[in-house]
Design an enzyme around this catalytic site. Structure first.
Site, short mmCIF file in Angstrom:
data_model
loop_
_atom_site.label_atom_id
_atom_site.label_comp_id
_atom_site.label_asym_id
_atom_site.label_seq_id
_atom_site.Cartn_x
_atom_site.Cartn_y
_atom_site.Cartn_z
N LYS A 1 -112.60 60.45 -97.96
CA LYS A 1 -113.95 61.03 -97.99
C LYS A 1 -113.90 62.55 -98.22
O LYS A 1 -114.68 63.09 -99.00
CB LYS A 1 -114.65 60.70 -96.66
CG LYS A 1 -115.99 61.36 -96.47
CD LYS A 1 -117.03 60.87 -97.45
CE LYS A 1 -118.33 61.65 -97.28
NZ LYS A 1 -119.28 61.39 -98.35
N THR B 1 -118.91 61.29 -91.31
CA THR B 1 -117.83 62.04 -91.95
C THR B 1 -117.30 63.04 -90.92
O THR B 1 -118.01 63.97 -90.54
CB THR B 1 -118.35 62.82 -93.18
OG1 THR B 1 -118.95 61.90 -94.08
CG2 THR B 1 -117.21 63.55 -93.87
N LEU C 1 -123.12 59.70 -87.24
CA LEU C 1 -123.41 60.94 -86.50
C LEU C 1 -122.98 62.15 -87.32
O LEU C 1 -122.18 62.03 -88.25
CB LEU C 1 -122.66 60.88 -85.17
CG LEU C 1 -123.11 59.72 -84.26
CD1 LEU C 1 -122.08 59.43 -83.17
CD2 LEU C 1 -124.47 60.02 -83.65
N PRO C 2 -123.49 63.35 -86.95
CA PRO C 2 -123.21 64.51 -87.79
C PRO C 2 -121.72 64.89 -87.92
O PRO C 2 -121.23 65.06 -89.02
CB PRO C 2 -123.99 65.64 -87.10
CG PRO C 2 -125.07 64.95 -86.33
CD PRO C 2 -124.48 63.63 -85.90
N LYS D 1 -119.59 71.70 -93.65
CA LYS D 1 -118.70 71.01 -92.69
C LYS D 1 -117.60 70.26 -93.44
O LYS D 1 -116.42 70.38 -93.12
CB LYS D 1 -119.52 70.02 -91.86
CG LYS D 1 -118.68 69.16 -90.92
CD LYS D 1 -119.39 67.88 -90.49
CE LYS D 1 -119.59 66.93 -91.64
NZ LYS D 1 -120.00 65.57 -91.27
P1 NAD Z 1 -128.59 63.60 -89.87
O1 NAD Z 1 -128.44 64.89 -89.18
O2 NAD Z 1 -129.79 63.33 -90.73
O3 NAD Z 1 -128.51 62.38 -88.80
C1 NAD Z 1 -127.66 62.38 -87.68
C2 NAD Z 1 -128.41 61.68 -86.54
O4 NAD Z 1 -127.53 61.57 -85.42
C3 NAD Z 1 -129.63 62.48 -86.05
O5 NAD Z 1 -130.78 61.64 -86.08
C4 NAD Z 1 -129.25 62.89 -84.62
O6 NAD Z 1 -130.37 62.95 -83.73
C5 NAD Z 1 -128.29 61.77 -84.25
N1 NAD Z 1 -127.41 62.11 -83.14
C6 NAD Z 1 -126.66 63.24 -82.94
N2 NAD Z 1 -125.95 63.14 -81.81
C7 NAD Z 1 -126.24 61.93 -81.27
C8 NAD Z 1 -125.81 61.25 -80.10
N3 NAD Z 1 -124.97 61.80 -79.23
N4 NAD Z 1 -126.32 60.01 -79.85
C9 NAD Z 1 -127.20 59.43 -80.72
N5 NAD Z 1 -127.64 60.04 -81.84
C10 NAD Z 1 -127.16 61.28 -82.11
O7 NAD Z 1 -127.26 63.40 -90.74
P2 NAD Z 1 -127.01 62.42 -92.00
O8 NAD Z 1 -127.37 63.13 -93.26
O9 NAD Z 1 -127.60 61.09 -91.71
O10 NAD Z 1 -125.42 62.35 -91.96
C11 NAD Z 1 -124.72 61.59 -90.98
C12 NAD Z 1 -123.25 61.58 -91.36
O11 NAD Z 1 -123.10 60.99 -92.67
C13 NAD Z 1 -122.62 62.97 -91.44
O12 NAD Z 1 -121.32 62.92 -90.94
C14 NAD Z 1 -122.64 63.28 -92.94
O13 NAD Z 1 -121.63 64.20 -93.29
C15 NAD Z 1 -122.42 61.91 -93.53
N6 NAD Z 1 -122.94 61.70 -94.89
C16 NAD Z 1 -124.18 62.14 -95.24
C17 NAD Z 1 -124.63 61.91 -96.54
C18 NAD Z 1 -126.02 62.37 -96.96
O14 NAD Z 1 -126.29 62.32 -98.19
N7 NAD Z 1 -126.88 62.81 -96.06
C19 NAD Z 1 -123.85 61.23 -97.46
C20 NAD Z 1 -122.60 60.75 -97.06
C21 NAD Z 1 -122.16 60.99 -95.76
#
Ligand code: NAD
Length: 313
Positions: free
Chosen positions: A191, A116, A65-66, A266
């Site tokens: 992280k 994260t 999740l975000p 963030k």
């Molecule tokens: P994203 O915004 O693409 O995906 C998050 C998903 O969570 C969305 O599809 C959203 O609809 C869903 N969501 C939000 N609230 C929800 C809820 N209450 N119930 C169900 N679903 C819900 O984000 P991302 O890029 O996939 O990143 C996710 C996490 O991973 C973050 O914490 C980010 O910091 C971390 N991260 C991302 C990357 C990257 O390269 N994108 C790399 C490492 C870590």
């Protein structure tokens, strides 16, 4: 093979989930945005109308999740997990209502949060889970979307040794480096340190490439030279921020994320808060945070974080 519920199928969650399916696990997916799961269902996942419905009878629950408020609202309550796509999942309660996913979990289900988030929320949710007899681990990842797709993520895990032994098997379907960083929250500390460093070398890499190009060099030639020299780093190696140098990189695809500027802001916020609390000197981290916040405020929050190159004018 395990029965798994996967909550949050965005840029990272979706490819991670596909690797669980490929490894033969049975996965039920839930995301607030129904469009995020359609493609996964066509690849063999099942889906549920809510997060609570998705977790019933599972061996593991994995969330991606975000931010901290989304994790807290999903596990502790007051999140909109109705699955009708109307909520943003950012419940603002203290989590004390305990009406979230934890309240319906079997005691032998193990919870893995790979988002994260801030250390305090990770510890708060894990402590609540433990009080209810449920095992939980913070397991944030590094490697980005490419590693999530390739199944080569690094996992940094916080929690007990016994739970680490249980989650390792499942994490191995999605990653190749799995570290036990320490107790609850330790995965998130690792992280945030890693991502502060990532922001610094991405900005440095962009600066060096821009300087070279402004002085007549071809960015591909300069990249090749630096890759074989002491400037070598991950941003240069797998995520070149200059358009056209790497065909698959976000830079060559209009800076489509990948990893959004807003998410880097963030993460830098988490690192700077921790630095303040522990009285740690992080002058480059603070400068990186300012540069990324300025970039987001100029309207690039949803671009990939390598687009910081375009702020160097
Ligand atoms: P994203 O915004 O693409 O995906 C998050 C998903 O969570 C969305 O599809 C959203 O609809 C869903 N969501 C939000 N609230 C929800 C809820 N209450 N119930 C169900 N679903 C819900 O984000 P991302 O890029 O996939 O990143 C996710 C996490 O991973 C973050 O914490 C980010 O910091 C971390 N991260 C991302 C990357 C990257 O390269 N994108 C790399 C490492 C870590």
């Amino acid at each position: 093979m395990a029965k798994i519920a996967f909550i949050g199928l965005g840029n990272m969650g979706a490819p991670m989930e596909v690797n669980l399916l490929k490894a033969g696990h049975k996965v039920c997916v839930f995301d607030l945005m129904p469009d995020m799961v359609k493609n996964l269902v066509s690849q063999g996942a099942s889906t549920a109308a809510s997060a609570k419905a998705a977790v019933a009878g599972k061996d593991f629950v994995i969330s991606m999740l975000p931010a901290g408020q989304h994790v807290e609202s999903v596990y502790l309550g007051n999140g909109d997990d109705s699955g009708d796509g109307s909520g943003d999942g950012s419940g603002d309660d203290s989590g004390d209502s305990n009406s979230g996913v934890l309240s319906v979990l079997d005691k032998n289900t193990v919870v893995i949060d790979s988002s994260t988030i801030d250390v305090a929320t990770a510890q708060k949710v894990a402590t609540k889970a433990n009080e209810m007899g449920i095992s939980m681990m913070d397991c944030p990842v590094s490697g980005g979307v490419a590693a999530a797709s390739a199944g080569t993520l690094s996992f940094m895990c916080g929690g007990s040794e016994a739970v680490f032994d249980q989650v390792k098997v499942v994490l191995a379907s999605m990653g190749k480096n799995i570290f036990h960083a320490g107790l609850h929250g330790a995965g998130q500390v690792a992280k945030m340190c890693n991502n502060m460093l990532l922001s610094i070398h991405m900005i440095g890499t962009a600066e060096a490439l821009k300087l070279g190009v402004d002085n007549g060099l071809d960015p591909s030639v300069l990249s090749e030279i630096m890759l074989a020299s002491s400037g070598r780093n991950w941003s240069l190696e797998v995520y070149n921020p200059y358009p056209g140098v790497m065909k698959e990189s976000p830079a060559s695809n209009d800076y489509r994320p990948g990893f959004m500027v807003n998410l880097m802001c963030k993460d830098l916020g988490l690192a700077m808060e921790a630095a303040q609390a522990s009285n740690s000197a992080t002058p480059l981290g603070a400068l990186a945070q300012k540069l990324y916040l300025d970039h987001a405020n100029e309207g690039h929050g949803e671009k990939d974080f390598s687009s910081i190159l375009n702020s160097l004018v």
